[in-house]
Design a protein around this motif. Sequence first.
Motif, PDB file in Angstrom:
ATOM      1  N   TYR A  14       0.812  -1.090   0.074  1.00 44.77           N
ATOM      2  CA  TYR A  14       0.052  -0.022  -0.045  1.00 44.77           C
ATOM      3  C   TYR A  14       0.831   1.250   0.157  1.00 44.77           C
ATOM      4  O   TYR A  14       1.981   1.467   0.306  1.00 44.77           O
ATOM      5  N   ILE A  15       0.551   2.359  -0.526  1.00 48.87           N
ATOM      6  CA  ILE A  15       0.854   3.611  -0.733  1.00 48.87           C
ATOM      7  C   ILE A  15       0.010   4.553   0.542  1.00 48.87           C
ATOM      8  O   ILE A  15      -1.157   4.596   0.335  1.00 48.87           O
ATOM      9  N   ALA A  16       0.692   5.307   1.317  1.00 46.54           N
ATOM     10  CA  ALA A  16      -0.396   6.026   2.213  1.00 46.54           C
ATOM     11  C   ALA A  16       0.367   7.326   2.472  1.00 46.54           C
ATOM     12  O   ALA A  16       1.615   7.475   2.938  1.00 46.54           O
ATOM     13  N   LEU A  17      -0.279   8.519   2.788  1.00 49.19           N
ATOM     14  CA  LEU A  17       0.194   9.980   3.081  1.00 49.19           C
ATOM     15  C   LEU A  17      -0.376  10.112   4.269  1.00 49.19           C
ATOM     16  O   LEU A  17      -1.586   9.898   4.967  1.00 49.19           O
ATOM     17  N   VAL A  18       0.432  10.260   5.392  1.00 54.44           N
ATOM     18  CA  VAL A  18       0.267  10.280   6.813  1.00 54.44           C
ATOM     19  C   VAL A  18       0.730  11.813   7.361  1.00 54.44           C
ATOM     20  O   VAL A  18       1.665  12.445   6.725  1.00 54.44           O
ATOM     21  N   HIS A  19       0.359  12.208   8.351  1.00 50.92           N
ATOM     22  CA  HIS A  19       0.416  13.223   9.189  1.00 50.92           C
ATOM     23  C   HIS A  19       1.995  13.010   9.958  1.00 50.92           C
ATOM     24  O   HIS A  19       2.308  12.222  10.466  1.00 50.92           O
ATOM     25  N   GLY A  20       2.728  14.284   9.990  1.00 46.64           N
ATOM     26  CA  GLY A  20       3.864  14.113  10.417  1.00 46.64           C
ATOM     27  C   GLY A  20       5.333  13.899   9.758  1.00 46.64           C
ATOM     28  O   GLY A  20       4.952  13.211   8.722  1.00 46.64           O
ATOM     29  N   VAL A  21       6.247  14.166  10.281  1.00 47.08           N
ATOM     30  CA  VAL A  21       7.559  13.631   9.622  1.00 47.08           C
ATOM     31  C   VAL A  21       8.243  12.568  10.189  1.00 47.08           C
ATOM     32  O   VAL A  21       8.546  12.603  11.430  1.00 47.08           O
ATOM     33  N   ILE A  22       8.183  11.253   9.712  1.00 45.93           N
ATOM     34  CA  ILE A  22       8.660  10.066  10.166  1.00 45.93           C
ATOM     35  C   ILE A  22      10.122  10.037   9.773  1.00 45.93           C
ATOM     36  O   ILE A  22      10.704  10.000   8.866  1.00 45.93           O
ATOM     37  N   GLU A  23      10.701   9.787  11.225  1.00 44.88           N
ATOM     38  CA  GLU A  23      12.450  10.004  11.025  1.00 44.88           C
ATOM     39  C   GLU A  23      12.932   8.715  10.499  1.00 44.88           C
ATOM     40  O   GLU A  23      13.985   8.574   9.897  1.00 44.88           O
ATOM     41  N   ASN A  24      12.481   7.528  11.139  1.00 43.20           N
ATOM     42  CA  ASN A  24      13.080   6.086  10.764  1.00 43.20           C
ATOM     43  C   ASN A  24      12.676   5.766   9.234  1.00 43.20           C
ATOM     44  O   ASN A  24      11.472   6.110   8.688  1.00 43.20           O
ATOM     45  N   ASP A  25      13.636   5.586   8.199  1.00 46.02           N
ATOM     46  CA  ASP A  25      13.590   5.187   7.022  1.00 46.02           C
ATOM     47  C   ASP A  25      12.492   3.977   6.795  1.00 46.02           C
ATOM     48  O   ASP A  25      11.763   3.958   5.884  1.00 46.02           O
ATOM     49  N   LYS A  26      12.548   3.095   7.834  1.00 37.81           N
ATOM     50  CA  LYS A  26      11.546   1.968   7.744  1.00 37.81           C
ATOM     51  C   LYS A  26      11.546   1.297   9.083  1.00 37.81           C
ATOM     52  O   LYS A  26      12.056   1.834  10.077  1.00 37.81           O
ATOM     53  N   GLY A  27      10.329   0.650   9.171  1.00 35.33           N
ATOM     54  CA  GLY A  27      10.221   0.075  10.646  1.00 35.33           C
ATOM     55  C   GLY A  27       9.104  -1.003  10.605  1.00 35.33           C
ATOM     56  O   GLY A  27       8.477  -1.369   9.329  1.00 35.33           O
ATOM     57  N   THR A  28       8.797  -1.737  11.630  1.00 35.85           N
ATOM     58  CA  THR A  28       7.687  -2.737  11.736  1.00 35.85           C
ATOM     59  C   THR A  28       6.757  -2.264  13.024  1.00 35.85           C
ATOM     60  O   THR A  28       7.256  -2.010  13.866  1.00 35.85           O
ATOM     61  N   ILE A  29       5.454  -2.223  12.690  1.00 32.74           N
ATOM     62  CA  ILE A  29       4.391  -2.184  13.882  1.00 32.74           C
ATOM     63  C   ILE A  29       4.031  -3.547  14.246  1.00 32.74           C
ATOM     64  O   ILE A  29       3.061  -3.877  13.328  1.00 32.74           O
ATOM     65  N   ASP A  30       4.036  -4.021  15.252  1.00 32.72           N
ATOM     66  CA  ASP A  30       3.651  -5.399  15.834  1.00 32.72           C
ATOM     67  C   ASP A  30       2.764  -5.107  17.022  1.00 32.72           C
ATOM     68  O   ASP A  30       3.362  -5.129  18.021  1.00 32.72           O
ATOM     69  N   ALA A  31       1.596  -4.968  16.909  1.00 37.46           N
ATOM     70  CA  ALA A  31       0.642  -4.449  17.830  1.00 37.46           C
ATOM     71  C   ALA A  31      -0.595  -5.165  17.529  1.00 37.46           C
ATOM     72  O   ALA A  31      -1.368  -5.041  16.471  1.00 37.46           O
ATOM     73  N   PRO A  32      -1.397  -5.938  18.761  1.00 38.93           N
ATOM     74  CA  PRO A  32      -2.584  -6.748  18.385  1.00 38.93           C
ATOM     75  C   PRO A  32      -3.655  -5.743  18.418  1.00 38.93           C
ATOM     76  O   PRO A  32      -3.935  -4.403  18.974  1.00 38.93           O
ATOM     77  N   ILE A  33      -4.645  -6.012  17.398  1.00 40.84           N
ATOM     78  CA  ILE A  33      -5.817  -4.937  17.022  1.00 40.84           C
ATOM     79  C   ILE A  33      -7.072  -5.812  17.433  1.00 40.84           C
ATOM     80  O   ILE A  33      -7.377  -6.957  17.251  1.00 40.84           O
ATOM     81  N   GLY A  34      -8.092  -5.041  18.184  1.00 37.79           N
ATOM     82  CA  GLY A  34      -9.063  -5.657  18.576  1.00 37.79           C
ATOM     83  C   GLY A  34     -10.439  -4.452  18.317  1.00 37.79           C
ATOM     84  O   GLY A  34      -9.902  -3.220  18.419  1.00 37.79           O
ATOM     85  N   ARG A  35     -11.632  -4.549  18.406  1.00 41.35           N
ATOM     86  CA  ARG A  35     -12.720  -3.620  18.418  1.00 41.35           C
ATOM     87  C   ARG A  35     -12.631  -2.708  19.520  1.00 41.35           C
ATOM     88  O   ARG A  35     -12.179  -3.110  20.695  1.00 41.35           O
ATOM     89  N   ASP A  36     -12.778  -1.314  19.159  1.00 40.48           N
ATOM     90  CA  ASP A  36     -12.556  -0.293  20.390  1.00 40.48           C
ATOM     91  C   ASP A  36     -13.730  -0.476  21.134  1.00 40.48           C
ATOM     92  O   ASP A  36     -14.924  -0.098  20.965  1.00 40.48           O
TER      93      ASP A  36
END
Length: 301
Positions: A169-191
């Motif tokens: 996917y390609i996404a435009l996000v708010h803010g400037v991300i400093e790391n060139d790459k990374g991994t988000i590993d976090a469990p997701i459930g209904r709010d």
Amino acid sequence: MDKTKTFHISNETGRLDKFLSDELNEHSRSQVQSWIKEGLVTVNDEEAKANYKIQNGDIIHVTMKEPEEIDAQPEDIAIDIVYEDADVVVVNKASGMVVHPSIGHASGTLVNALLYHVKDLSGINGKIRPGIVHRIDKDTSGLLMVAKNDLAHEKLAEQLQEKTAKREYIALVHGVIENDKGTIDAPIGRDPKNRKKFTVIQGGKESVTHFEVIERFSEYTLLRLNLETGRTHQIRVHLEYIGHRMAGDPLYGPRKTLEGEGQFLHAASLSFVHPRTGEQLTFTAPLPDDFNETLDWVRRR
């Protein structure tokens, strides 16, 4: 057939509609409120309003009315078919198009268009989602694979489950991300506070998103994202979690900051093994015009 459920209240407080939407978490709060308005919810054998404050000793009886059956019909709607053979269709879905019919979206969906243009679709997901192996949100554009028969459907779904099918996917996000790459590993459930949303939560389903910076701007970052898992709203939730909400996101993002309808998220690449031939197939779709126009505007700023 309508279902019924009874609740005996003890040590509970709060609004009737909130209590029921929490207890009947497979149904939305708006659905619960609709039942209340129709008189299908009683408290101590009397009809009650949505804002009724429940009390200890209350007996709540709910008749859960089955929604009217939706029968998807073929519609002559233009769609961008990137690839088609006897087993598989790959579609470049436009932003703003719902993938399959539901309450409130009985027509005008990708499924309605597919039934007109393709006709032969797998029956595994029934009349409402024929051929649909995976989905993307209404306001997300980009590539989807569709199965034309049950054999293809099972094999494609297996690749998604085993994480061998690749989606970028390609996404435009708010803010400037400093790391060139990374991994988000976090469990997701209904709010638990908002049934329309999902969130990173203890006990949620395993969810892994990899990201790489494509371009940085003064107030935004353009990202390339790859999914290991395919949870509902996964990219949107994970970006919110790391403090870089997606631009234009009406549900998770900040107030509208850029011109456009919905989030700036595009399913740009799709790769999978053909279910019959075993050939590795890879497809790409360019960013939509409105996405590119927004990027040009952000660059000029």
